[in-house]
Design an enzyme around this catalytic site. Structure first.
Site, PDB file in Angstrom:
ATOM      1  N   ASP A  78       0.813  -1.203   0.000  1.00 24.02           N
ATOM      2  CA  ASP A  78       0.000   0.000   0.000  1.00 24.02           C
ATOM      3  C   ASP A  78       0.853   1.261   0.000  1.00 24.02           C
ATOM      4  OD1 ASP A  78      -2.045  -1.768   0.118  1.00 24.02           O
ATOM      5  OD2 ASP A  78      -3.084  -0.827   1.791  1.00 24.02           O
ATOM      6  N   SER A 472      -5.217   4.596   5.705  1.00 18.72           N
ATOM      7  CA  SER A 472      -4.163   3.677   6.104  1.00 18.72           C
ATOM      8  C   SER A 472      -4.244   3.442   7.601  1.00 18.72           C
ATOM      9  CB  SER A 472      -2.797   4.287   5.759  1.00 18.72           C
ATOM     10  OG  SER A 472      -1.761   3.650   6.468  1.00 18.72           O
TER      11      SER A 472
END
Length: 558
Positions: A78, A472
């Protein structure tokens, strides 16, 4: 054994011939066949060491009397995918991983499965696939990265760098200081060192009973982690050879999910764990919803804060006793933890945490000295999120637990990043980033960059952010995500106009758009569903099948 359907009897001679071509011997045919689901790739720091881990696990399986068959799934980082179109593929990759586990484990009916994941979507993807296969399964993650060290000896990590970028933008950090962070904050292999999504999910595997104690906290590059991998390998051979062994869904029960959610709230895990836990529960046939999550959150004290919510990192949690020490402390509250839940070790969860140490009082606090008497995650409802939304309350500054301000609207993450760095957001604002949900994004990309930029510009205690996308696990601040229904589905977030007042009340679980219902109705009449951003390829297919965040973003089956 389950594998007998592909290897036993005269009619399976062709199958055995093909297996012999891979190098197995006659005596191996009678042994348990173990699928070793690895997610090695050398572009992801959490996975770059997993090729060697796979060898270690396979060697231990052979030594224990099993036959290992290693196969791979994809893995997206990510952090590397963030800030460009690649992030749109991150959440959708979870479904591909689940499909790979299901396909490989069905086409080649293994007797047991050991999963070697590490990073954000890989852990839940493998969990979802394991629920579908429903065979004896153990998760043995790659382990967390050690924290870096700054020039003054302070702990640093990936979030330090993201926030450093914003500081550099306004001249608060020099070129040399930013380069120093870049070169030192991520010192080696492992999942990023804070309580981000990857580590949160690896910790939850312990509470679900699908991983051995230490799975979430023992550092990737340590002798203790090697021993954990070997123990897991030996144990899966034992389970695969036992006709009465529990299977994946036997561990992933309603009581185990409740245990895992209580842990999540106590340790202030990533808001993404909500999305993934709902999805895994769906595959396990267990009913969970956002209301249940909030019920557990309200009665679970937050006794542990790890980066980005504090200066502590996963190695600190490990030294303080690990996940079992956290569960042991919150188990003092009647009815919060079910100690009878089984674990893959063969002991109950209660037996596992009974030998854990008492809280150290710093990294892991006591109930009496909790950071808050409610959990690290909170579920909010209101006219702006009729089906719910999620905030990592443990990472919110006390003064931002309630906030009211004018909306500053961005129609994508990219537009938001440009606007925040360009000074379009000021103290008191409520940033709205929309059309970033599962359908609208598509793919519900993470928002670490804009949240870090808000922090880096010194606005972390004066600006809130609301999105139908997600954050996140490294996000901190008054950042509310997973707004459902999303904008692309006609949710109220699509109807917000610049300057509209938005009120946030995290203690009372409310998020409201202060616009009269009749005005919203007039706006709705003018609203038009946007054109899909992708009309071909995987993301186009994903967008058509994706459900909303309040259901875990799973794909519709019809």
């Amino acid at each position: 054994m389950r594998s007998d359907i592909m290897k036993k009897g005269a009619e399976r001679a062709p199958h055995r011939a093909l297996m012999r071509a891979t190098g197995i011997k006659s005596e191996d045919i009678r042994k348990p066949f173990i699928g070793v689901c690895n997610s090695y790739t050398n572009i992801v720091p959490g996975h770059c060491h997993l090729q060697e881990v796979g060898r270690t696990v396979c060697d231990a399986i052979r030594a224990a009397g099993g036959v290992p068959y290693e196969f791979n799934t994809i893995a997206i980082c990510d952090g590397i995918a963030m800030g460009h179109a690649g992030m749109k593929y991150s959440l959708p990759s979870r479904e591909l991983i689940a499909d790979c586990v299901e396909a490989m484990g069905t086409a080649h009916p293994f007797d047991g499965l050991i999963c070697i994941p590490n990073c954000d979507k890989i852990v839940p993807g493998m969990l979802m696939g394991a629920m579908r296969l429903n065979i004896p399964t153990i998760f043995a993650s790659g382990g967390p990265m050690a924290a870096g060290k700054g020039k003054r000896g302070e702990a640093t990590d990936l979030i330090t760098i993201f926030e450093g970028v914003a500081g550099h933008q306004i001249g608060a950090i020099s070129d040399a200081d930013l380069e120093y962070l870049e070169c030192t904050a991520c010192p080696g292999a492992g999942s990023c060192s804070g309580m981000f999504t990857a580590n949160s999910m690896n910790c939850l595997c312990e509470a679900l009973g699908l991983a051995l104690p230490g799975n979430g906290t023992i550092l990737a590059e340590s002798p203790e982690r090697i021993e954990l991998w070997k123990r897991a390998a030996r144990r899966i051979v034992e389970l695969a050879g036992d006709p009465e062994a529990l299977t994946a869904r036997d561990f992933a029960t309603e009581k185990s999910f409740h245990n895992a959610l209580a842990l999540d709230m106590a340790m202030g895990g990533s808001s993404n764990t909500v999305l993934h836990t709902l999805a895994v529960a769906t595959e396990a046939g267990v009913k969970l919803d956002l209301a249940k999550l909030d019920e557990i959150s309200r009665k679970t004290p937050n006794i542990c804060k790890v980066s980005p919510s504090s200066h502590y990192h996963m190695e600190d949690v490990g030294r303080a006793g690990g996940i079992m020490a956290i569960i042991k402390e919150i188990s003092r509250l009647p009815g919060l933890i079910d100690p009878t839940a089984p674990t893959v070790s063969g002991l109950t969860l209660g037996e596992e945490y009974a030998v854990a140490p008492a809280p150290d009082g710093e990294v892991i606090r006591t109930l009496e000295n909790a950071y808050s008497q409610s959990g690290g995650l909170a579920i909010l409802f209101g006219n702006l999120a009729a089906s719910g939304c999620v905030v990592k309350a443990a990472g919110v500054a006390p003064k931002m637990l309630t906030h009211r301000g004018p909306a500053v609207i961005f129609e994508s993450q990219e537009e938001a990043c440009e606007g925040i760095l360009g000074g379009k957001v000021k103290a008191g604002d409520v940033v709205i980033i929309r059309y970033e949900g599962p359908k609208g994004g598509p793919g519900m990309q993470e928002m670490l960059a804009p949240t870090s930029y808000i922090m880096g510009r010194g606005l972390g205690e004066s600006v809130a952010l609301i999105t139908d996308g997600r954050f996140s696990g490294g996000t901190r601040g008054a950042c509310i995500g997973h707004v459902s229904p999303e904008a692309a589905a006609g949710g109220v977030i699509a109807l917000v106009e610049p300057g509209d007042l938005v009120s946030i009340d995290i203690p009372n679980r409310r998020v409201e758009l202060e616009v009269a219902p009749e005005v919203l109705e007039e706006r709705r009449k003018k609203w038009r569903k946007p054109e899909p951003r992708f009309k071909t390829g995987y993301l186009a297919r994903y967008a058509m099948a994706a459900t909303s965040a309040d259901t875990g973003g799973v794909l519709k089956s019809n």
